[in-house]
Scaffold this motif. Sequence first.
Motif, PDB file in Angstrom:
ATOM      1  N   THR A  43       0.822  -1.205   0.000  1.00 14.20           N
ATOM      2  CA  THR A  43       0.000   0.000   0.000  1.00 14.20           C
ATOM      3  C   THR A  43       0.859   1.259   0.000  1.00 14.20           C
ATOM      4  OG1 THR A  43      -0.126  -0.039   2.421  1.00 14.20           O
ATOM      5  CG2 THR A  43      -1.886  -1.164   1.208  1.00 14.20           C
ATOM      6  N   LYS A  44       2.025   1.189   0.642  1.00 13.46           N
ATOM      7  CA  LYS A  44       2.915   2.350   0.731  1.00 13.46           C
ATOM      8  C   LYS A  44       3.965   2.370  -0.382  1.00 13.46           C
ATOM      9  CE  LYS A  44       1.076   3.578   4.708  1.00 13.46           C
ATOM     10  NZ  LYS A  44       0.113   4.699   4.773  1.00 13.46           N
ATOM     11  N   ASN A  45       4.151   1.249  -1.057  1.00 15.47           N
ATOM     12  CA  ASN A  45       5.174   1.188  -2.105  1.00 15.47           C
ATOM     13  C   ASN A  45       4.677   0.406  -3.320  1.00 15.47           C
ATOM     14  OD1 ASN A  45       5.100  -1.224  -0.714  1.00 15.47           O
ATOM     15  ND2 ASN A  45       7.308  -1.543  -0.720  1.00 15.47           N
ATOM     16  N   PRO A  46       3.568   0.834  -3.915  1.00 15.89           N
ATOM     17  CA  PRO A  46       3.049   0.123  -5.090  1.00 15.89           C
ATOM     18  C   PRO A  46       4.004   0.256  -6.280  1.00 15.89           C
ATOM     19  CG  PRO A  46       1.923   2.219  -4.833  1.00 15.89           C
ATOM     20  CD  PRO A  46       2.768   2.042  -3.608  1.00 15.89           C
ATOM     21  N   GLU A  47       4.036  -0.760  -7.101  1.00 13.00           N
ATOM     22  CA  GLU A  47       4.878  -0.739  -8.296  1.00 13.00           C
ATOM     23  C   GLU A  47       4.071  -0.103  -9.424  1.00 13.00           C
ATOM     24  OE1 GLU A  47       6.867  -4.469  -9.063  1.00 13.00           O
ATOM     25  OE2 GLU A  47       6.700  -5.014  -6.945  1.00 13.00           O
ATOM     26  N   LEU A  48       4.336   1.168  -9.673  1.00 11.30           N
ATOM     27  CA  LEU A  48       3.513   1.936 -10.586  1.00 11.30           C
ATOM     28  C   LEU A  48       3.558   1.379 -12.005  1.00 11.30           C
ATOM     29  CD1 LEU A  48       4.241   5.558  -9.313  1.00 11.30           C
ATOM     30  CD2 LEU A  48       2.519   3.914  -8.550  1.00 11.30           C
ATOM     31  N   ASP A  49       4.706   0.891 -12.437  1.00 11.84           N
ATOM     32  CA  ASP A  49       4.795   0.326 -13.790  1.00 11.84           C
ATOM     33  C   ASP A  49       3.877  -0.878 -13.950  1.00 11.84           C
ATOM     34  OD1 ASP A  49       6.611   2.243 -14.476  1.00 11.84           O
ATOM     35  OD2 ASP A  49       8.376   0.963 -14.268  1.00 11.84           O
ATOM     36  N   ARG A  50       3.789  -1.690 -12.904  1.00 11.89           N
ATOM     37  CA  ARG A  50       2.917  -2.866 -12.968  1.00 11.89           C
ATOM     38  C   ARG A  50       1.453  -2.444 -12.993  1.00 11.89           C
ATOM     39  NH1 ARG A  50       4.653  -7.342  -8.695  1.00 11.89           N
ATOM     40  NH2 ARG A  50       3.141  -8.502  -9.931  1.00 11.89           N
ATOM     41  N   ILE A  51       1.129  -1.394 -12.237  1.00 14.03           N
ATOM     42  CA  ILE A  51      -0.252  -0.894 -12.267  1.00 14.03           C
ATOM     43  C   ILE A  51      -0.604  -0.399 -13.666  1.00 14.03           C
ATOM     44  CG2 ILE A  51      -1.823   0.876 -11.398  1.00 14.03           C
ATOM     45  CD1 ILE A  51      -0.304   0.759  -8.739  1.00 14.03           C
ATOM     46  N   LEU A  52       0.270   0.397 -14.259  1.00 14.60           N
ATOM     47  CA  LEU A  52      -0.002   0.953 -15.585  1.00 14.60           C
ATOM     48  C   LEU A  52      -0.098  -0.141 -16.634  1.00 14.60           C
ATOM     49  CD1 LEU A  52       2.312   4.102 -15.461  1.00 14.60           C
ATOM     50  CD2 LEU A  52      -0.172   4.001 -15.158  1.00 14.60           C
ATOM     51  N   ALA A  53       0.694  -1.212 -16.469  1.00 12.57           N
ATOM     52  CA  ALA A  53       0.651  -2.313 -17.438  1.00 12.57           C
ATOM     53  C   ALA A  53      -0.695  -3.030 -17.424  1.00 12.57           C
ATOM     54  CB  ALA A  53       1.774  -3.304 -17.133  1.00 12.57           C
ATOM     55  N   LEU A  54      -1.416  -2.915 -16.309  1.00 14.55           N
ATOM     56  CA  LEU A  54      -2.741  -3.539 -16.214  1.00 14.55           C
ATOM     57  C   LEU A  54      -3.823  -2.697 -16.898  1.00 14.55           C
ATOM     58  CD1 LEU A  54      -2.535  -4.729 -12.492  1.00 14.55           C
ATOM     59  CD2 LEU A  54      -2.470  -6.181 -14.539  1.00 14.55           C
ATOM     60  N   ALA A  55      -3.468  -1.501 -17.347  1.00 12.05           N
ATOM     61  CA  ALA A  55      -4.385  -0.598 -18.067  1.00 12.05           C
ATOM     62  C   ALA A  55      -5.703  -0.406 -17.316  1.00 12.05           C
ATOM     63  CB  ALA A  55      -4.650  -1.121 -19.472  1.00 12.05           C
ATOM     64  N   PRO A  56      -5.636   0.048 -16.051  1.00 10.05           N
ATOM     65  CA  PRO A  56      -6.885   0.212 -15.295  1.00 10.05           C
ATOM     66  C   PRO A  56      -7.679   1.431 -15.762  1.00 10.05           C
ATOM     67  CG  PRO A  56      -5.054   1.035 -14.009  1.00 10.05           C
ATOM     68  CD  PRO A  56      -4.458   0.412 -15.249  1.00 10.05           C
ATOM     69  N   ASP A  57      -8.994   1.313 -15.688  1.00  2.89           N
ATOM     70  CA  ASP A  57      -9.857   2.474 -15.883  1.00  2.89           C
ATOM     71  C   ASP A  57      -9.907   3.314 -14.609  1.00  2.89           C
ATOM     72  OD1 ASP A  57     -10.868   1.706 -18.550  1.00  2.89           O
ATOM     73  OD2 ASP A  57     -11.786   0.047 -17.434  1.00  2.89           O
ATOM     74  N   LEU A  58      -9.663   2.651 -13.471  1.00  2.00           N
ATOM     75  CA  LEU A  58      -9.795   3.328 -12.177  1.00  2.00           C
ATOM     76  C   LEU A  58      -8.878   2.664 -11.152  1.00  2.00           C
ATOM     77  CD1 LEU A  58     -11.450   5.402 -10.419  1.00  2.00           C
ATOM     78  CD2 LEU A  58     -12.974   3.480  -9.871  1.00  2.00           C
ATOM     79  N   VAL A  59      -8.222   3.489 -10.359  1.00  2.00           N
ATOM     80  CA  VAL A  59      -7.475   3.009  -9.187  1.00  2.00           C
ATOM     81  C   VAL A  59      -8.178   3.556  -7.956  1.00  2.00           C
ATOM     82  CG1 VAL A  59      -5.317   3.160  -7.887  1.00  2.00           C
ATOM     83  CG2 VAL A  59      -5.259   2.820 -10.373  1.00  2.00           C
ATOM     84  N   VAL A  60      -8.501   2.680  -6.999  1.00  2.00           N
ATOM     85  CA  VAL A  60      -9.142   3.124  -5.763  1.00  2.00           C
ATOM     86  C   VAL A  60      -8.100   3.129  -4.652  1.00  2.00           C
ATOM     87  CG1 VAL A  60     -11.467   2.448  -6.404  1.00  2.00           C
ATOM     88  CG2 VAL A  60      -9.998   0.796  -5.270  1.00  2.00           C
ATOM     89  N   ALA A  61      -8.117   4.207  -3.870  1.00  4.15           N
ATOM     90  CA  ALA A  61      -7.090   4.433  -2.864  1.00  4.15           C
ATOM     91  C   ALA A  61      -7.712   5.078  -1.635  1.00  4.15           C
ATOM     92  CB  ALA A  61      -5.993   5.335  -3.445  1.00  4.15           C
ATOM     93  N   ASN A  62      -6.870   5.323  -0.645  1.00  2.00           N
ATOM     94  CA  ASN A  62      -7.318   5.955   0.596  1.00  2.00           C
ATOM     95  C   ASN A  62      -6.278   6.974   1.035  1.00  2.00           C
ATOM     96  OD1 ASN A  62      -7.000   5.674   3.877  1.00  2.00           O
ATOM     97  ND2 ASN A  62      -9.128   5.857   3.225  1.00  2.00           N
TER      98      ASN A  62
END
Length: 239
Positions: A43-62
């Motif tokens: 939660t404190k150190n997400p791998e942004l490249d991996r997130i972008l590779a998933l091509a999300p329409d939405l990221v939910v966070a807090n």
Amino acid sequence: MRVVSLVPSLTEAVAVSAPGALVGATDWCSHPADLDVPRIGGTKNPELDRILALAPDLVVANEEENREPDLAALRAAGVEVLVTVVCDVPQAFAELARVLEACGAKSRPRWLDEAEAVWSALPQPEHRTTAVVPIWRRPWMVLGRDTFAGDVLSRLGVDHLYASHAERYPRIPLDELRAAAPDVVVLPDEPYRFTADDGPEAFPGLRCALVSGRHLTWYGPSLAQAPRVLGEALRAALR
């Protein structure tokens, strides 16, 4: 809709309420137990490249669990980010409804109605109990002001002694925690995993309640069972 969740409790809520929408989650997202999606770090150190590779329409966070620089980087890359703010139980219900609608849930889930009904029907506590609530050790940290977990406990008749502290999760020396002499020390199993052998020994002469961190700190389907689960643990410690 393709959703990546950076919050364990929201992961569970989305997974059970909008099947198929979730395409990524953190390493700490343990519910549902059979969740099978790519993991993108903590939660404190997400791998942004991996997130972008998933091509999300939405990221939910807090706003509390995730770091703003990470969320800003996702926005800069063109990803929509929904950031929740949850400081009490009513706010949790409102934010859950907002998240699930944004994630494409076809209807309001039954578990959300059931959870709201359970919390609305709670009787007024007959008496109040004082507590300190450590959430970490080495160094010792406790619940402070404006926390969801603090509001959960308050509605169950438990007043934690640092609710008016200037910080949300202050570091308090162990000697001071002991000297506060609460009726009970509430020890959740997350974020620090307090156990019968790791935590109570630091508070000789004080009653300790080992409680489920998921039911104390998560806002999701576990809210429906939280009053019963937490209440049982607290009553057992106070007998």
